[in-house]
Scaffold this motif. Sequence first.
Motif, PDB file in Angstrom:
ATOM      1  N   ALA A 143       0.839  -1.192   0.000  1.00 28.02           N
ATOM      2  CA  ALA A 143       0.000   0.000   0.000  1.00 28.02           C
ATOM      3  C   ALA A 143       0.874   1.242   0.000  1.00 28.02           C
ATOM      4  O   ALA A 143       1.876   1.307   0.720  1.00 28.02           O
ATOM      5  N   ALA A 144       0.473   2.215  -0.821  1.00 32.13           N
ATOM      6  CA  ALA A 144       1.208   3.479  -0.927  1.00 32.13           C
ATOM      7  C   ALA A 144       0.290   4.631  -0.548  1.00 32.13           C
ATOM      8  O   ALA A 144      -0.867   4.667  -0.977  1.00 32.13           O
ATOM      9  N   SER A 145       0.814   5.570   0.226  1.00 30.65           N
ATOM     10  CA  SER A 145       0.030   6.742   0.607  1.00 30.65           C
ATOM     11  C   SER A 145      -0.090   7.657  -0.586  1.00 30.65           C
ATOM     12  O   SER A 145       0.891   8.220  -1.056  1.00 30.65           O
ATOM     13  N   GLY A 146      -1.306   7.802  -1.094  1.00 26.90           N
ATOM     14  CA  GLY A 146      -1.500   8.652  -2.253  1.00 26.90           C
ATOM     15  C   GLY A 146      -2.603   8.110  -3.130  1.00 26.90           C
ATOM     16  O   GLY A 146      -3.046   6.983  -2.964  1.00 26.90           O
ATOM     17  N   THR A 147      -3.018   8.918  -4.085  1.00 24.17           N
ATOM     18  CA  THR A 147      -4.160   8.538  -4.914  1.00 24.17           C
ATOM     19  C   THR A 147      -3.780   8.111  -6.321  1.00 24.17           C
ATOM     20  O   THR A 147      -4.616   7.589  -7.047  1.00 24.17           O
ATOM     21  N   SER A 148      -2.514   8.295  -6.697  1.00 22.11           N
ATOM     22  CA  SER A 148      -2.112   7.881  -8.046  1.00 22.11           C
ATOM     23  C   SER A 148      -1.759   6.399  -8.021  1.00 22.11           C
ATOM     24  O   SER A 148      -2.052   5.704  -7.058  1.00 22.11           O
ATOM     25  N   TRP A 149      -1.164   5.892  -9.101  1.00 18.75           N
ATOM     26  CA  TRP A 149      -0.571   4.553  -9.006  1.00 18.75           C
ATOM     27  C   TRP A 149       0.934   4.685  -9.038  1.00 18.75           C
ATOM     28  O   TRP A 149       1.488   5.659  -9.556  1.00 18.75           O
ATOM     29  N   TYR A 150       1.594   3.752  -8.417  1.00 22.17           N
ATOM     30  CA  TYR A 150       3.021   3.855  -8.159  1.00 22.17           C
ATOM     31  C   TYR A 150       3.723   2.581  -8.581  1.00 22.17           C
ATOM     32  O   TYR A 150       3.225   1.485  -8.355  1.00 22.17           O
ATOM     33  N   CYS A 151       4.899   2.759  -9.187  1.00 27.62           N
ATOM     34  CA  CYS A 151       5.628   1.626  -9.757  1.00 27.62           C
ATOM     35  C   CYS A 151       6.871   1.222  -8.982  1.00 27.62           C
ATOM     36  O   CYS A 151       7.353   0.106  -9.151  1.00 27.62           O
ATOM     37  N   ARG A 152       7.390   2.099  -8.165  1.00 33.17           N
ATOM     38  CA  ARG A 152       8.644   1.809  -7.494  1.00 33.17           C
ATOM     39  C   ARG A 152       8.420   1.253  -6.104  1.00 33.17           C
ATOM     40  O   ARG A 152       7.534   1.694  -5.371  1.00 33.17           O
ATOM     41  N   ILE A 153       9.243   0.302  -5.720  1.00 29.43           N
ATOM     42  CA  ILE A 153       9.144  -0.316  -4.394  1.00 29.43           C
ATOM     43  C   ILE A 153       9.222   0.741  -3.307  1.00 29.43           C
ATOM     44  O   ILE A 153       8.469   0.695  -2.320  1.00 29.43           O
ATOM     45  N   ALA A 154      10.093   1.722  -3.473  1.00 25.43           N
ATOM     46  CA  ALA A 154      10.324   2.732  -2.447  1.00 25.43           C
ATOM     47  C   ALA A 154       9.101   3.614  -2.204  1.00 25.43           C
ATOM     48  O   ALA A 154       9.020   4.298  -1.178  1.00 25.43           O
ATOM     49  N   GLU A 155       8.148   3.594  -3.136  1.00 29.07           N
ATOM     50  CA  GLU A 155       6.953   4.430  -2.994  1.00 29.07           C
ATOM     51  C   GLU A 155       5.896   3.783  -2.110  1.00 29.07           C
ATOM     52  O   GLU A 155       4.892   4.414  -1.791  1.00 29.07           O
ATOM     53  N   TYR A 156       6.101   2.541  -1.756  1.00 28.49           N
ATOM     54  CA  TYR A 156       5.121   1.811  -0.964  1.00 28.49           C
ATOM     55  C   TYR A 156       5.502   1.815   0.514  1.00 28.49           C
ATOM     56  O   TYR A 156       6.656   1.579   0.867  1.00 28.49           O
ATOM     57  N   ASP A 157       4.502   2.075   1.359  1.00 31.11           N
ATOM     58  CA  ASP A 157       4.747   2.249   2.784  1.00 31.11           C
ATOM     59  C   ASP A 157       4.480   0.987   3.603  1.00 31.11           C
ATOM     60  O   ASP A 157       5.071   0.804   4.671  1.00 31.11           O
ATOM     61  N   TYR A 158       3.590   0.167   3.123  1.00 36.45           N
ATOM     62  CA  TYR A 158       3.191  -1.018   3.889  1.00 36.45           C
ATOM     63  C   TYR A 158       3.222  -2.235   2.972  1.00 36.45           C
ATOM     64  O   TYR A 158       2.827  -2.160   1.810  1.00 36.45           O
ATOM     65  N   TRP A 159       3.652  -3.364   3.559  1.00 32.81           N
ATOM     66  CA  TRP A 159       3.790  -4.601   2.809  1.00 32.81           C
ATOM     67  C   TRP A 159       3.139  -5.743   3.566  1.00 32.81           C
ATOM     68  O   TRP A 159       3.235  -5.822   4.795  1.00 32.81           O
ATOM     69  N   GLY A 160       2.515  -6.636   2.816  1.00 25.69           N
ATOM     70  CA  GLY A 160       2.022  -7.862   3.399  1.00 25.69           C
ATOM     71  C   GLY A 160       3.089  -8.938   3.314  1.00 25.69           C
ATOM     72  O   GLY A 160       4.118  -8.773   2.659  1.00 25.69           O
ATOM     73  N   GLN A 161       2.819 -10.061   3.964  1.00 28.85           N
ATOM     74  CA  GLN A 161       3.732 -11.193   3.826  1.00 28.85           C
ATOM     75  C   GLN A 161       3.512 -11.789   2.438  1.00 28.85           C
ATOM     76  O   GLN A 161       2.508 -11.551   1.811  1.00 28.85           O
ATOM     77  N   GLY A 162       4.428 -12.499   1.921  1.00 32.76           N
ATOM     78  CA  GLY A 162       4.294 -13.053   0.584  1.00 32.76           C
ATOM     79  C   GLY A 162       3.440 -14.309   0.552  1.00 32.76           C
ATOM     80  O   GLY A 162       3.240 -14.979   1.557  1.00 32.76           O
ATOM     81  N   THR A 163       2.939 -14.590  -0.638  1.00 30.93           N
ATOM     82  CA  THR A 163       2.233 -15.841  -0.873  1.00 30.93           C
ATOM     83  C   THR A 163       2.855 -16.501  -2.097  1.00 30.93           C
ATOM     84  O   THR A 163       3.059 -15.854  -3.124  1.00 30.93           O
ATOM     85  N   GLN A 164       3.170 -17.776  -1.985  1.00 30.51           N
ATOM     86  CA  GLN A 164       3.902 -18.476  -3.041  1.00 30.51           C
ATOM     87  C   GLN A 164       2.964 -18.899  -4.165  1.00 30.51           C
ATOM     88  O   GLN A 164       1.915 -19.512  -3.914  1.00 30.51           O
ATOM     89  N   VAL A 165       3.379 -18.587  -5.376  1.00 27.38           N
ATOM     90  CA  VAL A 165       2.684 -19.066  -6.579  1.00 27.38           C
ATOM     91  C   VAL A 165       3.681 -19.899  -7.373  1.00 27.38           C
ATOM     92  O   VAL A 165       4.758 -19.420  -7.718  1.00 27.38           O
ATOM     93  N   THR A 166       3.319 -21.137  -7.654  1.00 24.88           N
ATOM     94  CA  THR A 166       4.167 -22.031  -8.425  1.00 24.88           C
ATOM     95  C   THR A 166       3.378 -22.543  -9.616  1.00 24.88           C
ATOM     96  O   THR A 166       2.296 -23.102  -9.453  1.00 24.88           O
ATOM     97  N   VAL A 167       3.926 -22.329 -10.804  1.00 24.55           N
ATOM     98  CA  VAL A 167       3.276 -22.755 -12.036  1.00 24.55           C
ATOM     99  C   VAL A 167       4.125 -23.852 -12.663  1.00 24.55           C
ATOM    100  O   VAL A 167       5.276 -23.630 -13.023  1.00 24.55           O
ATOM    101  N   SER A 168       3.545 -25.021 -12.797  1.00 28.86           N
ATOM    102  CA  SER A 168       4.273 -26.156 -13.359  1.00 28.86           C
ATOM    103  C   SER A 168       4.042 -26.238 -14.870  1.00 28.86           C
ATOM    104  O   SER A 168       2.974 -25.878 -15.366  1.00 28.86           O
ATOM    105  N   SER A 169       5.034 -26.726 -15.557  1.00 30.86           N
ATOM    106  CA  SER A 169       4.928 -26.831 -17.022  1.00 30.86           C
ATOM    107  C   SER A 169       4.327 -28.148 -17.450  1.00 30.86           C
ATOM    108  O   SER A 169       4.148 -29.047 -16.658  1.00 30.86           O
TER     109      SER A 169
END
Length: 124
Positions: A98-124
């Motif tokens: 989540a980033a404080s602001g109303t636009s959209w943001y592309c850089r990691i540094a622009e985001y203030d809060y992070w959730g824990q990760g969730t693993q996605v695995t795609v098999s061939s």
Amino acid sequence: VQLQASGGGLVQAGGSLRLSCAASGRTFETYAMGWFRQPPGRERELVATISRNSGGSTYYADPVKGRFTISSDNAKNTVYLQMDSLKPEDTAVYFCAAASGTSWYCRIAEYDYWGQGTQVTVSS
């Protein structure tokens, strides 16, 4: 803001998954939201972001354009990432942020809060 990501798993190539990111706090709708991913051995990268401007404009990284869709349900304080036509190269740990602001943001540094990760695995 506290973020809780879920919905990852193992899926075959061509399949679909929907990730969810539940946010705490009463000001959820004032934060721009983004999904990032970190493939094995690589740096974290932007997947998609959604603004809080009128209409909720979105931005997608080129590798996922046309396959992934980011959306927000303010009533549920939740952001989703619908992932279709998955490929093995989509395998990664996915994070919401989540980033404080109303636009959209592309850089990691622009985001203030992070959730824990969730693993996605795609098999061939």
